[in-house]
Design an enzyme around this catalytic site. Structure first.
Site, PDB file in Angstrom:
ATOM      1  N   PRO A 181       0.805  -1.233   0.000  1.00  0.00           N
ATOM      2  CA  PRO A 181       0.000   0.000   0.000  1.00  0.00           C
ATOM      3  C   PRO A 181       0.831   1.273   0.000  1.00  0.00           C
ATOM      4  CG  PRO A 181      -1.021  -1.623   1.426  1.00  0.00           C
ATOM      5  CD  PRO A 181       0.297  -2.206   0.994  1.00  0.00           C
ATOM      6  N   GLU A 185       0.808   3.860  -3.188  1.00  0.00           N
ATOM      7  CA  GLU A 185       0.286   5.217  -3.006  1.00  0.00           C
ATOM      8  C   GLU A 185       1.279   6.260  -3.506  1.00  0.00           C
ATOM      9  OE1 GLU A 185      -2.544   4.822   0.994  1.00  0.00           O
ATOM     10  OE2 GLU A 185      -0.622   5.859   1.092  1.00  0.00           O
ATOM     11  N   HIS A 437     -30.132   7.420  -5.296  1.00  0.00           N
ATOM     12  CA  HIS A 437     -29.750   7.224  -6.696  1.00  0.00           C
ATOM     13  C   HIS A 437     -29.434   8.566  -7.350  1.00  0.00           C
ATOM     14  CE1 HIS A 437     -29.700   5.615 -10.756  1.00  0.00           C
ATOM     15  NE2 HIS A 437     -30.514   6.604 -11.129  1.00  0.00           N
TER      16      HIS A 437
END
EC number: 1.8.1.4
Length: 475
Positions: A181, A185, A437
């Site tokens: 990670p 990054e 939505h």
């Protein structure tokens, strides 16, 4: 005779150490916080915050380049490396100053600037010759970058997350050792800022993920920005141009590449050297660290507790703070030590798309629901339709247990799932909640419906179950 007689001595003034001191003092203990620098936490100085500042700069440049797909022509961005780094450093220093102010505001006599080592299970020797006697001791010494032997002699061509943010300008090219990670990054951030970046790792997968659809989708999403060399054992040497040459064998062929800098992001290790742990009376594990109970943070039956990066169990800021609080409470009440329930595991990687791990890994009693964001309505509208998410639940009841998420804003989806796991929610419970939505959260419905279908649950009586065009993707 000891120069300091206290109830709880804390070695290290990082996130975990500060939390331990605060909790122990709040419980009425006489505390002493020992640190050789008091330079701020890992998060503020070399971790979470400066990395996010660099990531934010990289994303800003990337979004300018990507504007064309929306019919907005703005041309290529001009990245001013010195200005980028100046902003990173200015805001980083501001975050660090906030931590230093917290330390400065501690009561008189609580802090001492020194290095400490064990003289006995309840005594510490300071490097200035003074002695500390304590009823309980909290080890919160933090961690530092691991530099594997093939990269130890690279001098100033080598950088880590502790030195990258001090550069005055962006290098033209960077080789990154480590596709975890942290490495990913920073690699993506640099690439988006115009740096040529290639990533090397001995693993065949990215970000510590198991082989599967989430990992494959992450690799597909990142491959256009980063050059990957996986399942390789790279070596490096300084070259005559003032940079570094990386060599490796890939698909039976020996290869080399030159870079201005080499960033080693192969992990961090607890800073336990120099503590003279052999004098602490503690049982040590195969890595030389104290054996401890994760629910109490106590080392064996001793009055010693170990927290944060120092124990290496959950090297994440919110966990370090929680561990410090647990250890501070138990150290103050020693020998009355209590077990505390730990929070659901939560890990986030801030690449685009995000990667997140929540809760437990799947086992034989797990049913898996999936959603592919390639066809998710809101993700398509925003042009970020990449990634596959898996949600895990118990096969006999549908109770959520974990998730592996790769997708847009997965950092937020991960929090929602984490909180619902802690609430004991089932997949059917979440389907009965409102989903606005169009949102990225709607994508979870596909995975949740699959879980309910696979374990034979009746279709939930959802209040918003109608499927609109472009709503959720494929069910």
């Amino acid at each position: 005779m000891a120069d300091f007689n206290v109830d709880v001595a804390i070695i290290g003034a990082g996130t975990a150490g500060l939390a331990a001191e605060r909790k122990a003092r709040a419980a009425g203990a006489r505390t002493l916080l020992i640190d050789p620098h008091f330079s701020g936490t890992t998060c503020a100085s070399v971790g979470c915050m400066p990395s996010k500042l660099l990531i934010a700069a990289g994303n800003a440049a990337h979004h300018v380049r990507a504007a064309g797909k929306f019919g907005i022509e703005v041309g290529a961005p001009r990245v001013d490396g010195p200005k980028v780094m100046a902003r990173v450093q200015r805001l980083r220093d501001d975050f660090v100053s906030g931590v230093k102010k917290q330390i400065a505001d501690l009561p008189d006599g609580v802090t001492v600037k020194a290095s400490a080592r064990f003289a006995s299970p309840t005594e510490l020797a300071l490097d200035d010759g003074r002695m500390v006697a304590a009823k309980a001791i909290v080890i919160a010494v933090g961690s530092s970058p691991v530099i594997p032997p093939p990269f130890e002699d690279l001098g100033d061509t080598l950088i880590t997350n502790e030195t990258l943010f001090d550069l005055e300008d962006l290098p033209a090219s960077v080789g990154v050792i480590g596709a975890g990670p942290l490495g990913l990054e920073l690699a993506q951030a640099l690439a988006r800022l115009g740096v040529r970046v290639e990533v090397f790792d001995k693993s065949a997968q990215l970000a510590g993920l198991e082989a599967g659809e989430p990992e494959t989708s992450l690799r597909e999403a990142l491959k256009d920005e980063l050059g990957f060399h996986l399942n390789v054992e790279p070596e490096a040497r300084r070259n005559g141009d003032g940079g570094v040459t990386v060599s490796w064998s890939e698909n039976g062929e020996t290869k080399e590449a030159d870079f201005d800098r080499l960033m080693v992001a192969t992990g961090r290790a607890p800073e336990l050297d120099g503590l003279d742990l052999e004098k602490s009376g503690l049982e040590l594990n195969e890595n030389g660290g104290p054996v401890f109970d994760a629910a109490t943070l106590q080392c064996g039956q001793s009055p010693v507790f170990i927290v944060g990066d120092a124990n290496g169990d959950r090297p994440i800021l919110h966990e370090a703070s929680k561990e410090g609080t647990i250890a501070g409470a138990n150290a103050a009440s020693f020998p009355d030590v209590q077990s505390f329930e730990r929070s659901t595991r939560l890990q986030v990687m801030f690449t685009e798309p995000n990667m997140a791990k929540v809760g437990a890994e799947p086992d034989e009693d797990t049913v898996v629901g999936k959603v592919d964001f390639a066809d998710q309505g809101r993700a398509r509208a925003m042009g970020v339709n990449q990634g596959v998410c898996e949600v895990y639940a118990k096969a006999h009841c549908g109770a959520l247990t974990g998730a592996t998420l790769v997708g847009p804003d997965a950092e937020h989806l991960a929090h929602l799932i984490c909180w619902e796991i802690e609430n004991g929610s089932k997949a059917s419970d979440l389907l009965n909640k409102p989903f606005y939505h169009p949102t990225l959260e709607e994508g979870l419905k596909t995975a949740l419906k699959q879980i309910c279908k696979d374990i034979g649950l009746p279709k939930p009586d959802s209040r918003d179950d109608a499927e609109l065009p472009g709503d959720f993707g494929s069910d």
